[in-house]
Design a protein around this motif. Structure first.
Motif, PDB file in Angstrom:
ATOM      1  N   PRO A  35      11.232  -3.516   7.559  1.00 41.95           N
ATOM      2  CA  PRO A  35      11.649  -4.459   7.390  1.00 41.95           C
ATOM      3  C   PRO A  35      11.717  -5.556   8.201  1.00 41.95           C
ATOM      4  O   PRO A  35      11.886  -6.731   7.989  1.00 41.95           O
ATOM      5  N   ALA A  54       7.339  -5.157   6.440  1.00 41.12           N
ATOM      6  CA  ALA A  54       7.864  -6.519   5.622  1.00 41.12           C
ATOM      7  C   ALA A  54       8.429  -7.204   7.114  1.00 41.12           C
ATOM      8  O   ALA A  54       8.472  -6.639   7.601  1.00 41.12           O
ATOM      9  N   VAL A  56      10.623 -11.599   7.924  1.00 43.85           N
ATOM     10  CA  VAL A  56      10.990 -13.124   6.759  1.00 43.85           C
ATOM     11  C   VAL A  56       9.718 -14.112   7.645  1.00 43.85           C
ATOM     12  O   VAL A  56       9.643 -14.933   7.359  1.00 43.85           O
ATOM     13  N   LEU A 166       9.408 -10.905   3.559  1.00 41.71           N
ATOM     14  CA  LEU A 166      10.022 -10.618   2.474  1.00 41.71           C
ATOM     15  C   LEU A 166      11.668 -10.456   3.731  1.00 41.71           C
ATOM     16  O   LEU A 166      11.783 -10.533   5.221  1.00 41.71           O
ATOM     17  N   GLU A 167      12.828 -11.132   3.271  1.00 44.19           N
ATOM     18  CA  GLU A 167      14.126 -10.525   3.832  1.00 44.19           C
ATOM     19  C   GLU A 167      14.139  -9.170   4.140  1.00 44.19           C
ATOM     20  O   GLU A 167      14.284  -8.716   2.640  1.00 44.19           O
ATOM     21  N   TRP A 168      15.130  -9.098   5.025  1.00 45.76           N
ATOM     22  CA  TRP A 168      14.859  -7.778   4.866  1.00 45.76           C
ATOM     23  C   TRP A 168      15.890  -6.832   3.948  1.00 45.76           C
ATOM     24  O   TRP A 168      15.691  -5.536   3.575  1.00 45.76           O
ATOM     25  N   GLN A 169      16.833  -7.962   3.210  1.00 45.56           N
ATOM     26  CA  GLN A 169      17.667  -7.229   2.397  1.00 45.56           C
ATOM     27  C   GLN A 169      16.468  -6.878   0.995  1.00 45.56           C
ATOM     28  O   GLN A 169      16.800  -5.973   0.322  1.00 45.56           O
ATOM     29  N   ASP A 170      15.997  -7.908   0.931  1.00 50.35           N
ATOM     30  CA  ASP A 170      14.684  -7.153  -0.146  1.00 50.35           C
ATOM     31  C   ASP A 170      13.755  -6.035   0.360  1.00 50.35           C
ATOM     32  O   ASP A 170      13.441  -5.777  -0.806  1.00 50.35           O
ATOM     33  N   THR A 171      13.405  -6.484   1.183  1.00 49.84           N
ATOM     34  CA  THR A 171      12.729  -5.078   1.310  1.00 49.84           C
ATOM     35  C   THR A 171      13.307  -3.990   1.025  1.00 49.84           C
ATOM     36  O   THR A 171      12.925  -3.232   0.691  1.00 49.84           O
ATOM     37  N   SER A 173      15.445  -3.122  -1.195  1.00 45.09           N
ATOM     38  CA  SER A 173      15.700  -3.330  -2.245  1.00 45.09           C
ATOM     39  C   SER A 173      14.192  -2.328  -2.848  1.00 45.09           C
ATOM     40  O   SER A 173      14.342  -1.662  -3.785  1.00 45.09           O
ATOM     41  N   LEU A 174      14.138  -2.036  -2.409  1.00 45.50           N
ATOM     42  CA  LEU A 174      12.337  -1.383  -2.923  1.00 45.50           C
ATOM     43  C   LEU A 174      11.557   0.602  -1.886  1.00 45.50           C
ATOM     44  O   LEU A 174      10.789   0.931  -2.408  1.00 45.50           O
TER      45      LEU A 174
END
Length: 271
Positions: A35, A54, A56, A166-171, A173-174
């Motif tokens: 991330p 990923a 930000v 992506l923000e780390w949170q969104d990363t 989630s994958l």
């Protein structure tokens, strides 16, 4: 022992110098999720089947995508190498920085501007002000290095990578069940957190650590995190195994180049 592969960018906290200490603690998995891509030192020095890279920082990711995906990149290397060598002066540097910050150019031009700024700016820092403007001063290097070999190597390795902003949170989630996760956030207490306008606070560190613990609990993924000793208690309290290492400083602290302590926090995967 072979020397580690260097990266395209100069980067504060790059893992190139400690990759041999880090490697034994990285997850054993088919795909590695990162991330906080930064300089991509881990991707450049490991052999996972796949990567999810990923960050930000949109400028960083756009540069990687241009280099990895644009078929004209390889033909531009010679020209850009020449530009770096003959336009190494403060007037050109600050003019390029202003043009970069106006963001009126194509992603292709912006990518090469970003690389030019990185190679000529002070200490290879990547820092922005609250307006989102790159604000690192000129570095006064006599013989700046153009990373031709590193670019060619990156193009080859990026064939096995998905590269996203992506923000780390969104990363996170994958993350799939059989993935490994490696996180290299801006270090707690380091002061070098403004590589993006949002920064990275102690509350962000806590949120990240808890999210990683949850992923391990729920999906069983292996997790590895690099951070400063200031984060030891945070990760130890969540059940991470803490390994302390000595890391060469990539940015001097008042002329001090003695090794700095770092931690590698690990949660083993559950099969």
């Amino acid at each position: 022992m072979a020397k580690p592969n260097k990266t395209i960018l100069k980067w504060a906290g790059s893992k190139v110098r400690i990759i041999e200490q880090l490697r034994p603690h990285l997850p054993k998995a088919r795909r590695l999720v990162e991330p906080f891509a930064g300089s991509c030192a881990v991707m450049m020095n490991t052999d996972y089947e796949r990567y999810l890279i990923a960050d930000v920082n949109q400028d960083l990711i756009d540069m990687y995508l241009v280099i990895a995906r644009d078929p004209d990149t390889i033909y531009s290397i010679g020209f850009e190498k020449l530009i770096l060598s003959i336009q190494n002066d403060s007037k050109t540097y600050y003019g390029t920085r202003d043009a970069f910050n106006k963001r009126h150019k194509s992603k292709y031009d912006q990518a090469w501007f970003f690389l030019y700024l990185n190679r000529l700016c002070y200490n290879g820092l990547c820092r922005y002000n609250k307006k989102g403007e790159f604000n690192v001063p000129y570095g006064k290097y006599k013989n700046p290095y153009f990373p031709e070999k590193e670019i060619i190597s990156f193009i080859d390795r990026a064939k096995n990578a998905d590269i996203v902003c992506l923000e780390w949170q969104d990363t996170l989630s994958l993350v799939d069940f059989d993935d490994g996760v490696y996180c290299d956030p801006p270090y707690m207490g380091s002061g070098f957190t403004q590589y993006h306008t949002a920064g990275f606070s102690d509350a962000d560190h806590e949120a990240l650590a808890i999210a990683l613990k949850d992923i391990n609990d729920i999906q069983g993924n292996s997790i590895t995190v690099s951070n400063s000793p200031e984060a030891t208690e945070l990760y130890a309290d969540l059940g991470f195994t803490i390994h302390e290492i000595d890391a060469p400083r990539t940015i001097s602290a008042k002329g001090n180049r003695k090794p700095a302590k770092e931690i590698i926090a690990v949660l083993e995967g559950v099969k």
